[in-house]
Design an enzyme around this catalytic site. Structure first.
Site, PDB file in Angstrom:
ATOM      1  N   HIS A 288       0.848  -1.201   0.000  1.00 43.45           N
ATOM      2  CA  HIS A 288       0.000   0.000   0.000  1.00 43.45           C
ATOM      3  C   HIS A 288       0.886   1.254   0.000  1.00 43.45           C
ATOM      4  O   HIS A 288       0.841   2.071   0.926  1.00 43.45           O
ATOM      5  CB  HIS A 288      -0.914  -0.025   1.241  1.00 43.45           C
ATOM      6  CG  HIS A 288      -2.225   0.652   1.048  1.00 43.45           C
ATOM      7  ND1 HIS A 288      -3.249   0.092   0.312  1.00 43.45           N
ATOM      8  CD2 HIS A 288      -2.685   1.858   1.472  1.00 43.45           C
ATOM      9  CE1 HIS A 288      -4.286   0.908   0.311  1.00 43.45           C
ATOM     10  NE2 HIS A 288      -3.965   1.994   1.006  1.00 43.45           N
TER      11      HIS A 288
ATOM     12  N   TYR B   5     -11.157  -9.525  -3.607  1.00 42.02           N
ATOM     13  CA  TYR B   5     -10.709  -9.061  -2.297  1.00 42.02           C
ATOM     14  C   TYR B   5     -10.425 -10.226  -1.352  1.00 42.02           C
ATOM     15  O   TYR B   5      -9.508 -10.147  -0.522  1.00 42.02           O
ATOM     16  CB  TYR B   5     -11.748  -8.112  -1.696  1.00 42.02           C
ATOM     17  CG  TYR B   5     -11.727  -6.741  -2.334  1.00 42.02           C
ATOM     18  CD1 TYR B   5     -10.580  -5.949  -2.290  1.00 42.02           C
ATOM     19  CD2 TYR B   5     -12.847  -6.242  -2.999  1.00 42.02           C
ATOM     20  CE1 TYR B   5     -10.541  -4.699  -2.885  1.00 42.02           C
ATOM     21  CE2 TYR B   5     -12.819  -4.993  -3.601  1.00 42.02           C
ATOM     22  CZ  TYR B   5     -11.667  -4.225  -3.542  1.00 42.02           C
ATOM     23  OH  TYR B   5     -11.622  -2.991  -4.138  1.00 42.02           O
TER      24      TYR B   5
END
Length: 315
Positions: free
Chosen positions: A176, A218
């Site tokens: 991230h 996901y």
């Protein structure tokens, strides 16, 4: 350090299936799609990837923006689309194994949307789903070194590019590295890596399948430990997208399409009509002659000789 994963029999089967489909696509010249198909698929890609992140614009509205028409929609959503259009239209300028290139792409993708577009985060960040923290990303002081390792793997490891594209996507989302825009960047960069594997991925709308399988997407991303479940999922998506292309695209190439394909193939080498027909076995002698005459008339080809001694060369 190489990211941990395990190559299962299912992954090997998917790699084989994808390779077979790429071979079929190459034989039918589907990798060099007509402009309208490229445009249509690019719109699907942008719409799908942004919808996953909450953008509300439809394919029709994105088409209108591409054509410089007025669209009534939230300003942020319109800006996201305009940025994505710019990035995908300039995909060929980015280098898949360069971190600096990734930051430049993020800067374009997120300009006007966040203050630190293109900058690697130095703060801690977590991904919140509802009222719970779904993922606590690595601390900001580790991000740069983790990215350096990931790009070293991308550039130097002997894994197939197919595998590398999936591993990169998984590890990128785990790291991230930016404050925002990581989801769309992970999907964009996998497309860029896949494009290195085969040109067909430059316009294949993989994101539209991911959008329709968001829960699975996901779920595969959130499985901790290693990237094997995500590799399997993404290879299934890639295989399905190639299968859909083969089934749906009964593309009738125009003479101009064939000429562009052949130019890419042989460059400045001289050739005969027979050479040209070997690359397009489905066309007749008359069609080949018409293609060549049109190209000569348009000054795309130089013609030398006469009758069975005629040779051609691209200008």
């Amino acid at each position: 350090m190489k990211p941990p994963d395990q190559i299962t029999s299912e992954i090997l089967h998917l790699i084989s299936s994808i390779a077979e489909k790429i071979g079929s696509i190459n034989a039918r010249h589907l990798y060099k799609a007509p402009a309208e198909l490229r445009k249509s698929n690019r719109i699907k890609t942008i719409q799908s990837s942004l919808e996953i992140e909450g953008n509300t614009l439809s394919e029709e509205q994105i088409t209108a923006i591409l054509e410089n028409k007025r669209v009534i929609a939230p300003e942020k959503d319109i800006l996201e689309v305009k940025n994505a259009i710019e990035v995908y239209e300039n995909l060929h300028y980015f280098e898949f194994d360069k971190l600096t290139s990734l930051c430049k792409a993020h800067q374009l993708l997120m300009k006007g949307l966040i203050a630190d577009a293109g900058k690697i985060r130095s703060k801690s960040v977590g991904i919140v789903k509802g009222s719970e923290v779904a993922h606590l990303a690595p601390p900001g002081n580790l991000v740069q070194s983790l990215l350096n390792d990931l790009f070293s793997y991308l550039k130097n490891d002997e894994d197939l590019l197919l595998i590398k594209s999936c591993v990169f996507h998984y590890e990128f989302e785990f790291i991230h590295p930016f404050m925002d825009g990581n989801g769309r960047m992970g999907r964009l960069w996998q497309t860029l890596i896949l494009k290195e594997y085969s040109p067909v991925f430059g316009f294949l709308p993989i994101e539209s399948i991911i959008k329709n399988k968001q829960a699975e997407y996901y779920n595969a991303l959130n499985k901790s430990g290693h990237s094997t479940p995500f590799i399997t999922f993404m290879l299934q998506v890639i295989d399905q997208s190639l299968n859909e292309l083969i089934k749906s695209q009964r593309v009738t190439l125009s003479g101009n399409d064939r000429m562009n394909i052949y130019k890419d193939k042989i460059g400045s080498q001289s050739f005969t009509r027979q050479n040209y027909m070997r690359s397009f076995p489905d066309i007749s002698t008359a069609t080949a002659s018409r293609d060549l005459k049109d190209a000569v008339d348009k000054a795309l080809l130089i013609k030398q000789g006469d009758k069975n001694k005629t040779v051609y060369q691209f200008q």
